[in-house]
Design an enzyme around this catalytic site. Structure first.
Site, PDB file in Angstrom:
ATOM      1  N   HIS A  78       0.747  -1.252   0.016  1.00 56.69           N
ATOM      2  CA  HIS A  78      -0.018  -0.044  -0.044  1.00 56.69           C
ATOM      3  C   HIS A  78       0.834   1.137   0.039  1.00 56.69           C
ATOM      4  O   HIS A  78       1.840   1.053   0.760  1.00 56.69           O
ATOM      5  CB  HIS A  78      -0.987  -0.054   1.150  1.00 56.69           C
ATOM      6  CG  HIS A  78      -0.462  -0.048   2.541  1.00 56.69           C
ATOM      7  ND1 HIS A  78      -0.196   1.347   3.014  1.00 56.69           N
ATOM      8  CD2 HIS A  78      -0.180  -0.820   3.416  1.00 56.69           C
ATOM      9  CE1 HIS A  78       0.304   0.947   4.546  1.00 56.69           C
ATOM     10  NE2 HIS A  78       0.314  -0.348   4.309  1.00 56.69           N
ATOM     11  N   ASP A  80      -0.129   4.471   1.075  1.00 56.43           N
ATOM     12  CA  ASP A  80      -0.541   5.437   2.039  1.00 56.43           C
ATOM     13  C   ASP A  80       0.137   5.211   3.354  1.00 56.43           C
ATOM     14  O   ASP A  80       0.606   4.075   3.527  1.00 56.43           O
ATOM     15  CB  ASP A  80      -2.111   5.684   2.283  1.00 56.43           C
ATOM     16  CG  ASP A  80      -2.467   4.236   2.679  1.00 56.43           C
ATOM     17  OD1 ASP A  80      -2.273   3.188   2.455  1.00 56.43           O
ATOM     18  OD2 ASP A  80      -3.381   4.296   3.790  1.00 56.43           O
ATOM     19  N   ASP A 141       6.171   1.156   6.424  1.00 59.37           N
ATOM     20  CA  ASP A 141       4.855   0.689   6.308  1.00 59.37           C
ATOM     21  C   ASP A 141       4.033   1.720   5.547  1.00 59.37           C
ATOM     22  O   ASP A 141       3.713   2.699   5.862  1.00 59.37           O
ATOM     23  CB  ASP A 141       4.358   0.624   7.829  1.00 59.37           C
ATOM     24  CG  ASP A 141       2.735   0.316   7.682  1.00 59.37           C
ATOM     25  OD1 ASP A 141       2.280  -0.325   6.566  1.00 59.37           O
ATOM     26  OD2 ASP A 141       2.059   0.522   8.640  1.00 59.37           O
ATOM     27  N   GLU A 175      -4.781   1.900   2.605  1.00 59.05           N
ATOM     28  CA  GLU A 175      -5.013   0.699   3.412  1.00 59.05           C
ATOM     29  C   GLU A 175      -5.179   0.916   5.109  1.00 59.05           C
ATOM     30  O   GLU A 175      -5.753   0.384   5.928  1.00 59.05           O
ATOM     31  CB  GLU A 175      -3.967  -0.062   3.337  1.00 59.05           C
ATOM     32  CG  GLU A 175      -3.588  -1.561   4.037  1.00 59.05           C
ATOM     33  CD  GLU A 175      -3.235  -1.561   5.451  1.00 59.05           C
ATOM     34  OE1 GLU A 175      -3.560  -2.643   6.102  1.00 59.05           O
ATOM     35  OE2 GLU A 175      -2.670  -0.562   6.002  1.00 59.05           O
ATOM     36  N   GLU A 176      -4.350   2.234   5.358  1.00 60.09           N
ATOM     37  CA  GLU A 176      -4.451   2.771   6.841  1.00 60.09           C
ATOM     38  C   GLU A 176      -5.752   2.988   7.247  1.00 60.09           C
ATOM     39  O   GLU A 176      -5.852   3.200   8.533  1.00 60.09           O
ATOM     40  CB  GLU A 176      -3.255   3.820   6.908  1.00 60.09           C
ATOM     41  CG  GLU A 176      -1.804   3.315   6.521  1.00 60.09           C
ATOM     42  CD  GLU A 176      -1.133   2.108   7.600  1.00 60.09           C
ATOM     43  OE1 GLU A 176      -1.940   1.880   8.599  1.00 60.09           O
ATOM     44  OE2 GLU A 176      -0.182   1.824   7.285  1.00 60.09           O
ATOM     45  N   ASP A 198       3.543  -6.450   3.694  1.00 58.26           N
ATOM     46  CA  ASP A 198       2.975  -5.518   4.563  1.00 58.26           C
ATOM     47  C   ASP A 198       3.235  -5.845   6.240  1.00 58.26           C
ATOM     48  O   ASP A 198       2.508  -5.289   7.082  1.00 58.26           O
ATOM     49  CB  ASP A 198       1.468  -5.067   4.361  1.00 58.26           C
ATOM     50  CG  ASP A 198       1.269  -3.852   5.035  1.00 58.26           C
ATOM     51  OD1 ASP A 198       2.012  -2.982   5.654  1.00 58.26           O
ATOM     52  OD2 ASP A 198       0.001  -3.579   5.182  1.00 58.26           O
ATOM     53  N   HIS A 380       3.952   3.527  12.134  1.00 57.82           N
ATOM     54  CA  HIS A 380       2.884   4.919  12.541  1.00 57.82           C
ATOM     55  C   HIS A 380       3.521   5.691  13.556  1.00 57.82           C
ATOM     56  O   HIS A 380       2.668   6.519  14.380  1.00 57.82           O
ATOM     57  CB  HIS A 380       1.434   4.353  13.155  1.00 57.82           C
ATOM     58  CG  HIS A 380       0.870   3.170  12.199  1.00 57.82           C
ATOM     59  ND1 HIS A 380      -0.532   2.651  12.557  1.00 57.82           N
ATOM     60  CD2 HIS A 380       1.215   2.584  11.145  1.00 57.82           C
ATOM     61  CE1 HIS A 380      -0.711   1.787  11.421  1.00 57.82           C
ATOM     62  NE2 HIS A 380       0.347   1.858  10.723  1.00 57.82           N
TER      63      HIS A 380
END
Ligand code: ZN
Length: 408
Positions: A78, A80, A141, A175-176, A198, A380
């Protein structure tokens, strides 16, 4: 620098933070900018059927160069990054020949990544790490995954002597914020099965995830001047307390691990007149998951009897399901990944995902899709980092998976 590092450093400089509020797909324009860059690179390197749709999904194909019919394998990452922490102006830093100690991410602001807080760091002594400068997340990520997939297919194009079956790749938006699979065209993608890149640390291999629901419970009270409230006032926040008291106190994220499920209170809004609870409900086992949802219904029914049906309102919806059910019938795809890791000297860490991935939903959309490590840690947030060697190993695993499939 190696190809995978070059690519990674380029991609993290795009601000692709997703946003739950825009209602668009992709949710932010930065994702489209990265998508355009990927399309350009894929076309330049000679991939076939390179496409970008209006929702930001990038797809491309590497045709087979063997006679034999083998399954079409897909690889997905992903674009994002999490809205939990800023992804703007990412300035990656290299820690070469890491000495195993605390890492100063930002001298001026005194931001230090301490081994005491992140003991996993010790595994990477002597390696090169890529960190943030302490003011943003890194975006390993999942841009590590994108860089790894891009590097692997480029390698195959540059080495036509290596025999392989058809390889399809896909890069997804959002995705997030849980929407990565929303507009994924499984039919167009055309793979028999796929892997998301991922996962976190080196060796992670995942084919089980939570069953997941989101619930909102609204309680309506009746406000009366407190001096004259006897037998008249109904304080909705007190109904909240009654609701909460009936949930098991230890079945919360901070007290559960491995295969244990939970109820997680995400937010409370409260006044005498009106209160609202927002929950996520998680369990690996489908029966236990249904029982958890049933518990919400039962508690609400009891409270409705007491306070009136219209004053206790439950809204609950399924978010995603455990992919295991869809992977089990094609378990060989997990075995291939496991074998590929061993063949390139990586010890597989088969662990359940205490969350979901694009792959969990894609598996239910007809594309079985386990998850492989991309190499990063501490997603994150400002302490996110990725060891270069882990990224290189992920490239090796992709190539080995492709090779093993071509030999089936
Ligand atoms: Zn991710």
């Amino acid at each position: 620098m190696t190809a995978v590092v070059d690519k990674f450093i380029k991609y993290v400089k795009y601000n692709t933070e997703s946003d739950t509020q825009t209602g668009l797909t992709p949710s932010t324009v930065g994702q489209m900018d990265l998508a355009n860059e990927l399309v350009k690179e894929l076309s330049e390197m000679g991939m076939s059927n390179v496409t970008l749709d209006e929702n930001g999904y990038v797809m491309a194909e590497l045709p087979s160069n063997i006679e034999k019919e083998v399954p079409v394998v897909g690889f997905i990452s992903h674009m994002d990054t999490s809205p939990d922490f800023t992804g703007k102006n990412v300035k990656p830093q290299f820690v070469e020949n890491y000495d195993g100690g605390d890492i100063v991410l930002n001298k001026e602001q005194n931001i230090i990544m301490k081994v005491a807080d992140f003991p996993d760091l010790k595994m990477y002594k002597g390696q090169t790490l890529i960190t943030t400068n302490g003011t943003t997340l890194l975006g390993a990520d999942d841009k590590a995954g994108i860089a790894e997939i891009m590097t692997a297919v480029e390698f195959l194009i540059n080495h036509p002597e290596i025999k392989h079956g058809p390889v399809h790749i896909g890069f997804t938006p959002d995705e997030e914020i849980g929407q990565g699979a929303d507009y994924f065209n499984v039919q167009k993608f055309g793979a028999d099965f796929a892997y998301t890149l991922d996962g976190g640390e080196l060796g992670e291999l995942q084919f089980e995830n939570f069953n997941a629901a989101y619930a909102e419970v609204t309680f309506k009270g009746r406000n009366v001047h407190p001096g004259m409230a006897k037998d008249k006032m109904i304080n909705s926040m007190n109904i909240v307390q009654e609701f909460r008291a009936q949930l098991p106190k230890d079945e919360v994220p901070e007290k559960t691990e491995d295969y244990e499920g939970f109820y997680h209170l995400l937010g409370i809004e409260g006044s005498v007149e009106n209160s609202k609870l927002k929950y996520i409900i998680r369990d690996f086992d489908i029966t236990a998951y249904e029982a958890r949802k049933h518990k919400f219904e039962t508690i609400c029914k009891e409270l409705q009897l007491q306070y009136g049906e219209e004053n206790v309102i439950l809204e609950m919806k399924d978010q995603y399901f455990n992919m295991r059910e869809k992977i089990e019938p094609v378990k060989f795809i997990v075995d291939i990944a496991e074998q590929a890791m061993r063949d390139v000297g990586v010890t597989p860490l088969v662990v359940p995902i205490r969350g979901g991935t694009d792959g969990s939903r894609l598996s239910y959309m007809g594309l079985p899709c386990p998850n492989i490590f991309a190499g990063g840690h501490n997603f994150h947030g400002r302490f996110e980092y990725v060891p270069v060697d882990s990224m290189q190993k992920a490239v090796d695993v992709i190539l080995k998976v492709i090779e093993l499939i071509s030999k089936r």
